[in-house]
Write an enzyme that holds these catalytic residues in place. Structure first.
Site, short mmCIF file in Angstrom:
data_model
loop_
_atom_site.label_atom_id
_atom_site.label_comp_id
_atom_site.label_asym_id
_atom_site.label_seq_id
_atom_site.Cartn_x
_atom_site.Cartn_y
_atom_site.Cartn_z
N GLY A 45 24.51 -11.00 28.52
CA GLY A 45 25.06 -12.32 28.82
C GLY A 45 24.30 -13.35 28.03
N SER A 47 20.76 -15.17 28.06
CA SER A 47 19.48 -15.01 28.75
C SER A 47 18.92 -16.35 29.26
CB SER A 47 18.46 -14.33 27.84
OG SER A 47 18.26 -15.07 26.65
N CYS A 77 20.72 -5.90 26.31
CA CYS A 77 20.85 -7.15 25.53
C CYS A 77 20.12 -8.33 26.19
CB CYS A 77 22.33 -7.40 25.30
SG CYS A 77 22.61 -8.40 23.84
N ILE A 136 26.37 -7.30 20.37
CA ILE A 136 26.99 -8.63 20.52
C ILE A 136 25.87 -9.67 20.52
CG2 ILE A 136 28.46 -10.10 21.96
CD1 ILE A 136 29.56 -7.49 23.23
N ARG A 137 25.75 -10.39 19.45
CA ARG A 137 24.68 -11.39 19.28
C ARG A 137 23.35 -10.81 19.81
NH1 ARG A 137 24.70 -16.26 21.36
NH2 ARG A 137 25.90 -15.71 23.17
N HIS A 172 25.18 -2.57 24.00
CA HIS A 172 25.91 -2.54 25.28
C HIS A 172 26.50 -1.16 25.56
CE1 HIS A 172 25.99 -6.87 26.27
NE2 HIS A 172 25.84 -7.02 24.96
N GLU A 174 27.46 0.03 28.26
CA GLU A 174 28.53 -0.08 29.26
C GLU A 174 29.88 -0.36 28.64
OE1 GLU A 174 26.31 -2.28 28.56
OE2 GLU A 174 27.19 -4.29 28.58
N1 GLN Z 1 22.46 -13.81 22.48
C1 GLN Z 1 22.21 -13.63 23.90
C2 GLN Z 1 20.87 -14.23 24.29
O1 GLN Z 1 20.07 -14.52 23.45
C3 GLN Z 1 22.25 -12.17 24.26
C4 GLN Z 1 23.62 -11.60 23.95
C5 GLN Z 1 24.07 -10.48 24.84
O2 GLN Z 1 23.53 -10.24 25.93
N2 GLN Z 1 25.12 -9.81 24.42
O3 GLN Z 1 20.62 -14.44 25.43
#
Ligand code: GLN
Length: 193
Positions: A45, A47, A77, A136-137, A172, A174
């Site tokens: 998500g 953070s 993540c 994802i990022r 991820h 999941e």
């Molecule tokens: N870019 C988000 C962060 O720095 C982490 C991305 C993710 O959990 N998919 O919090």
């Protein structure tokens, strides 16, 4: 019963992936939701938002205590960012339970998000030559302490590590069908590790 931190992020995907494996789950939003859990998932998500909500809901100290006492935890993540010893790019506070630093958004912005093939570095724990990783990022794990075992890599980068009861993935699992990392986490839960 496995708890899933459900303040923000993709907790529903974790819940779905675990229930597909026949595992009972509980969404964790209050300190009392941690009672009697056999394991805990810290989802992906944002953070910074999660950190704020952890403090607001009075969950930061109880989560820290549960993990420090050995509750098996799967962090993915943003969850890894919450647990790290140190957070960079930009710096932010963290629970400091995983002996590694993390660089946030280290692979670029949303457009650089990708599905990558990972090499397994610990076939004793994951008996597969390669794994799939949805990024994802994603953050990058750096400066790992000596108690942190690398289980899988993307190129040179450690992307899946274990420090005793903490299993941390910068990707991820999941979001991949039947991902073996979830089974590895459930092994830790069943061993009570
Ligand atoms: N870019 C988000 C962060 O720095 C982490 C991305 C993710 O959990 N998919 O919090």
């Amino acid at each position: 019963m496995v708890g899933i931190l459900a303040l923000q992020g993709d907790f529903a995907a974790h819940r779905h992936a675990l229930s597909e494996r026949g595992v009972a789950t509980r969404e964790v939003r209050k300190p009392k939701d941690l009672a009697g859990l056999a394991g805990l998932v810290l989802p992906g998500g944002e953070s910074t938002t999660m950190l704020k909500l952890l403090a607001e809901f009075g969950l930061d100290a109880p989560v820290k205590e549960s993990v420090a006492q050995g509750m098996p935890v799967l962090a993915t993540c943003a969850g890894v960012i919450l647990l790290a010893r140190e957070v960079q790019n930009p710096p932010q506070p963290s629970l400091g339970l995983l002996d590694a630093a993390v660089v946030r958004n280290a692979y670029g912005r949303q457009l650089a998000s990708t599905v990558a093939t990972l090499e397994v570095a610990a076939p004793d724990e994951l008996p597969f030559p390669t794994l799939e990783g949805v990024f994802i990022r994603a953050p990058k794990l750096v400066q790992l302490g000596s108690g942190v075992k690398v289980l899988a890599k993307r190129g040179q980068d450690p992307v899946l590590v274990r420090q005793q009861n903490i299993l941390a993935a910068t990707f991820h699992p999941e979001l991949s069908p039947k991902h073996p990392v979830l089974d590895l986490f459930l092994q830790l839960v069943r061993r009570g590790q």
